[in-house]
Design an enzyme around this catalytic site. Structure first.
Site, PDB file in Angstrom:
ATOM      1  N   ARG A  19       4.769 -12.496   9.717  1.00  0.00           N
ATOM      2  CA  ARG A  19       5.335 -11.391   9.540  1.00  0.00           C
ATOM      3  C   ARG A  19       6.947 -11.347  10.383  1.00  0.00           C
ATOM      4  O   ARG A  19       6.930 -11.859  11.255  1.00  0.00           O
ATOM      5  CB  ARG A  19       4.632 -10.243   9.910  1.00  0.00           C
ATOM      6  CG  ARG A  19       3.897 -10.181  11.080  1.00  0.00           C
ATOM      7  CD  ARG A  19       3.448  -8.570  11.179  1.00  0.00           C
ATOM      8  NE  ARG A  19       2.517  -8.237  10.117  1.00  0.00           N
ATOM      9  CZ  ARG A  19       2.517  -7.136   9.400  1.00  0.00           C
ATOM     10  NH1 ARG A  19       3.332  -6.072   9.762  1.00  0.00           N
ATOM     11  NH2 ARG A  19       1.424  -6.779   8.451  1.00  0.00           N
ATOM     12  N   GLU A  57       1.045  -1.239  -0.033  1.00  0.00           N
ATOM     13  CA  GLU A  57      -0.118   0.064  -0.179  1.00  0.00           C
ATOM     14  C   GLU A  57       0.818   1.392   0.063  1.00  0.00           C
ATOM     15  O   GLU A  57       1.793   1.317   0.720  1.00  0.00           O
ATOM     16  CB  GLU A  57      -0.873   0.030   1.299  1.00  0.00           C
ATOM     17  CG  GLU A  57      -1.925   0.943   1.247  1.00  0.00           C
ATOM     18  CD  GLU A  57      -2.805   1.216   2.583  1.00  0.00           C
ATOM     19  OE1 GLU A  57      -2.806   0.207   3.363  1.00  0.00           O
ATOM     20  OE2 GLU A  57      -3.281   2.000   2.776  1.00  0.00           O
ATOM     21  N   LYS A 116       3.987   0.910   9.962  1.00  0.00           N
ATOM     22  CA  LYS A 116       4.047   1.974   9.044  1.00  0.00           C
ATOM     23  C   LYS A 116       3.408   3.169   9.669  1.00  0.00           C
ATOM     24  O   LYS A 116       3.986   4.322   9.745  1.00  0.00           O
ATOM     25  CB  LYS A 116       3.367   1.850   7.730  1.00  0.00           C
ATOM     26  CG  LYS A 116       4.560   1.232   6.607  1.00  0.00           C
ATOM     27  CD  LYS A 116       3.694   1.421   5.431  1.00  0.00           C
ATOM     28  CE  LYS A 116       2.966   0.128   5.204  1.00  0.00           C
ATOM     29  NZ  LYS A 116       2.223   0.010   3.887  1.00  0.00           N
TER      30      LYS A 116
HETATM   31  P1  ATP Z   1       1.088  -1.863   8.022  1.00  0.00           P
HETATM   32  O1  ATP Z   1       0.089  -2.812   8.691  1.00  0.00           O
HETATM   33  O2  ATP Z   1       2.271  -1.553   9.106  1.00  0.00           O
HETATM   34  O3  ATP Z   1       0.775  -0.737   7.213  1.00  0.00           O
HETATM   35  P2  ATP Z   1       1.157  -3.602   5.845  1.00  0.00           P
HETATM   36  O4  ATP Z   1       1.275  -4.871   6.186  1.00  0.00           O
HETATM   37  O5  ATP Z   1      -0.141  -3.046   5.575  1.00  0.00           O
HETATM   38  O6  ATP Z   1       1.825  -2.937   6.899  1.00  0.00           O
HETATM   39  P3  ATP Z   1       1.704  -3.329   3.286  1.00  0.00           P
HETATM   40  O7  ATP Z   1       2.133  -2.236   2.454  1.00  0.00           O
HETATM   41  O8  ATP Z   1       0.142  -3.646   2.848  1.00  0.00           O
HETATM   42  O9  ATP Z   1       1.807  -3.006   4.447  1.00  0.00           O
HETATM   43  O10 ATP Z   1       2.306  -4.391   2.793  1.00  0.00           O
HETATM   44  C1  ATP Z   1       2.793  -5.186   1.532  1.00  0.00           C
HETATM   45  C2  ATP Z   1       2.950  -6.549   1.876  1.00  0.00           C
HETATM   46  O11 ATP Z   1       4.159  -6.625   2.591  1.00  0.00           O
HETATM   47  C3  ATP Z   1       1.920  -7.387   2.389  1.00  0.00           C
HETATM   48  O12 ATP Z   1       1.822  -8.685   1.702  1.00  0.00           O
HETATM   49  C4  ATP Z   1       2.403  -7.617   3.772  1.00  0.00           C
HETATM   50  O13 ATP Z   1       1.770  -8.814   4.195  1.00  0.00           O
HETATM   51  C5  ATP Z   1       3.932  -7.652   3.589  1.00  0.00           C
HETATM   52  N1  ATP Z   1       4.443  -7.296   4.981  1.00  0.00           N
HETATM   53  C6  ATP Z   1       4.290  -6.142   5.584  1.00  0.00           C
HETATM   54  N2  ATP Z   1       4.817  -6.233   6.803  1.00  0.00           N
HETATM   55  C7  ATP Z   1       5.506  -7.329   6.769  1.00  0.00           C
HETATM   56  C8  ATP Z   1       6.383  -7.902   7.942  1.00  0.00           C
HETATM   57  N3  ATP Z   1       6.751  -7.195   8.999  1.00  0.00           N
HETATM   58  N4  ATP Z   1       6.919  -9.173   7.554  1.00  0.00           N
HETATM   59  C9  ATP Z   1       6.521  -9.835   6.389  1.00  0.00           C
HETATM   60  N5  ATP Z   1       5.786  -9.359   5.540  1.00  0.00           N
HETATM   61  C10 ATP Z   1       5.013  -7.990   5.654  1.00  0.00           C
HETATM   62 MG    MG Z   2      -1.922  -3.720   4.204  1.00  0.00          MG
END
Ligand code: ATP
Ligand code: MG
Length: 556
Positions: free
Chosen positions: A261, A35, A271
């Site tokens: 994760r 995102e 984030k």
């Molecule tokens: P946040 O919840 O902090 O905004 P997010 O998971 O929503 O983080 P995205 O930009 O949606 O962030 O993440 C893109 C991809 O990266 C998704 O498939 C997510 O599952 C993966 N991802 C995000 N954080 C992690 C992590 N700590 N470990 C492994 N994969 C991750």
């Molecule tokens: Mg997300």
């Protein structure tokens, strides 16, 4: 990627092997769906290495898809940084960059299809009422009074939503599934909501935006994704993922798999929290070298290979765990130990004057760039009457264990001569200002002729020819292993996570390249800062110390 990196198997690869063996799929297509609401961090690197790594190893493809259904929080700056970070990590996406917003027209048509099938309705409960009606894990939800509207009425109302005739929060489109489901996500989830917001890709075309759960599965199907890999918190959402695809006319049937994760000690990965550090100026930006972001790690001196190696070492499982910060550091240390050229820098300088060395003379010494790799060549290092050494490398008195310079004793200067400390000068505060030494001109590249044993070796920089530099010593950003668990995570910031010192570096470092690791002999791994350094004001960042100073057993 230049080097061959055999990646270990994991449960997802086993599933893919089976799907290929039994003909369920003939090729593999994955995607990485960030995102664009922040910079990528080391947790994303885990997902990137998994998705792009699988595509590489199975001769498949991996899409980069911006999951951009949230117009308010997203920015073009993030889109650009994300593309840049994925490429820097060494990966290439298939075809053009994809955006979920590319599919807004199709998503709208699928929503109409669900309405026509009696599987979606326009609800006019307020967001609070929707929450209340949804029930809890223990109590079933109850149906909205708008749940049984006719298809015609729903079509007309959904059109009104799209035409901007409903205010935000006054109407939404919901799937009609099961208000008593034991999976909360299946209790008539919202599919579309009204948002009068400008979108970075679609401008002002839309005032209704599809929700993640509706968008993601359809985007996967439209892109012919075979294996849709996400983190464990989406486990329950898989029911909805499958429900949507089962109930619309779409052929492709991607399957979602979840893995745990990455959590890393002494940092935060959300984030929202990272954004807070930036907006409250608790760090100097998303690429502050203390941040766990890809751009921060890069600026700190991490290499793409070291981050890929880290992702390989941590593996992919369904177990939640917390990885030690030291394991990330050991990946970059292993890389730089092999690949970083050596140089000399003095971080806490004290002056040495070699009284029997001619003040007019500057001798050019040739020193190997790497002790075990002659192929890395040599460099020229000037030696002069006045030098800098580390304050800590001199003692007026010391026991035998101290193998550095002691008053009245000898030490070897790295790549140069043996010197002897003859006398010292102090200022009014008792601080040593100058160490007067003599040198033995017969000891360049050889031991003293009379068999004197000189054990210690210290580093040095010519005071005449050395360059002054700001050196930034970075440490962990937080003082506790799990800052996210603190009531106020910002209160656990490490006040000494950045210490700036002024030191001297050997002149060869005038041509150092930003981000390229160098071992400052006996001190650690450093790189030229990619933002603040300039030809007349060099700035170096400490990537990592030579050893793990946080490890329980110290080796010196
Ligand atoms: P946040 O919840 O902090 O905004 P997010 O998971 O929503 O983080 P995205 O930009 O949606 O962030 O993440 C893109 C991809 O990266 C998704 O498939 C997510 O599952 C993966 N991802 C995000 N954080 C992690 C992590 N700590 N470990 C492994 N994969 C991750
Ligand atoms: Mg997300």
């Amino acid at each position: 990627m230049s080097e061959i990196e055999a990646r270990p198997s994991n449960f997802i690869r086993q599933i893919i092997d089976k799907d290929l063996a039994n003909g369920k799929h003939t090729s593999v297509h994955t995607r990485f769906p960030p995102e664009p609401n922040g910079y990528l961090h080391i947790g994303h690197a885990k997902s990137i290495c998994l998705n792009f790594g699988i595509a590489q190893d199975y001769q498949g493809q991996c899409n980069l898809r911006f999951d951009d259904t949230n117009p308010e929080k997203e920015e073009v700056e993030y889109v650009e940084s994300i593309k840049n970070d994925v490429q820097w990590l060494g990966f290439e996406w298939a075809g053009d960059v994809c955006y979920s917003s590319n599919y807004f027209d199709k998503l709208y048509d699928y929503a109409i299809e669900l309405i026509n099938k009696g599987l979606a309705y326009v609800d006019e409960l307020t967001p609070d009422e929707i929450r209340e009606y949804r029930g809890t894990l223990k109590a079933p939800g109850k149906p909205s009074p708008y749940r049984d509207r006719s298809v015609e009425e729903n079509l007309a109302l959904f059109e009104k939503m799209r035409a901007g005739e409903f205010e935000e929060g006054k109407a939404c489109l919901r799937a009609k599934i099961d208000m008593a489901s034991s999976f909360m996500v299946m209790r008539d989830p919202v599919l579309y909501r009204v948002r009068f917001a400008h979108h970075h890709q679609t401008g002002d075309k839309w005032c209704i935006y599809p929700m993640y759960d509706f968008t993601h599965c359809i985007s996967d199907a439209l892109e012919n994704i075979t294996h849709s890999l996400c983190t464990l918190e989406f486990q329950d959402n898989r029911r909805l993922y499958d429900w949507v695809l089962d109930n619309i006319s779409i052929e492709s049937q991607p399957h979602q798999y979840e893995f745990s994760r990455l959590n890393l000690e002494y940092t935060v990965m959300s984030k929202r929290k990272l954004n807070q550090l930036v907006t409250e100026n608790l760090v100097e930006g998303w690429d502050d070298p203390r941040m766990p972001t890809i751009s921060g790690l890069r600026r700190r001196g991490f290499t793409p290979g070291s981050i890929r190696e880290f992702c390989k070492r941590i593996g992919v499982t369904k177990q939640e765990n917390m990885i030690e910060f030291g394991s990330l550091e050991s990946c970059i240390r292993d890389d730089l130990n092999e690949n970083a050229p050596r140089a000399m820098a003095v971080l806490d300088p004290v002056k040495v004057v070699i009284e029997n060395f001619d003040a007019e003379n500057v001798e050019t010494l040739t020193i190997a760039n790497h002790p075990n790799k002659p192929e890395m060549g040599t460099r020229e290092v000037p030696f002069s009457r006045e030098l800098w050494i580390e304050r800590d490398d001199f003692r007026e008195e010391a026991n035998k264990k101290y193998k550095r310079l002691v008053l009245g004793k000898e030490v070897r200067l790295r790549g140069a001569y043996v010197i002897k400390a003859e006398r010292i000068e102090k200022d009014d505060n008792g601080e040593i200002t100058t160490i007067y030494c003599s040198y033995d001109a017969e000891t360049l590249g050889k031991n003293p002729a009379d068999g004197r044993k000189v054990k210690g070796v210290i580093h040095w920089v010519s005071a005449d020819k050395g360059l002054s530099a700001e050196i930034r010593l970075y440490d962990r950003l937080f003082t506790v292993p799990n800052p996210a668990a603190a009531d106020d995570f910002a209160s656990t910031l490490n006040p000494s996570s950045l210490v700036k010192v002024n030191g001297y570096v050997e002149p060869s470092l005038a041509s150092a390249e930003a981000e390229k690791g160098i071992q400052f002999e006996r001190t650690g791994y450093f790189c030229l800062d990619n933002k603040d350094s300039s030809a007349n004001a060099l700035v170096f960042n400490r990537t990592v110390g030579l050893r793990d100073s946080w490890a329980k057993i110290e080796s010196n």
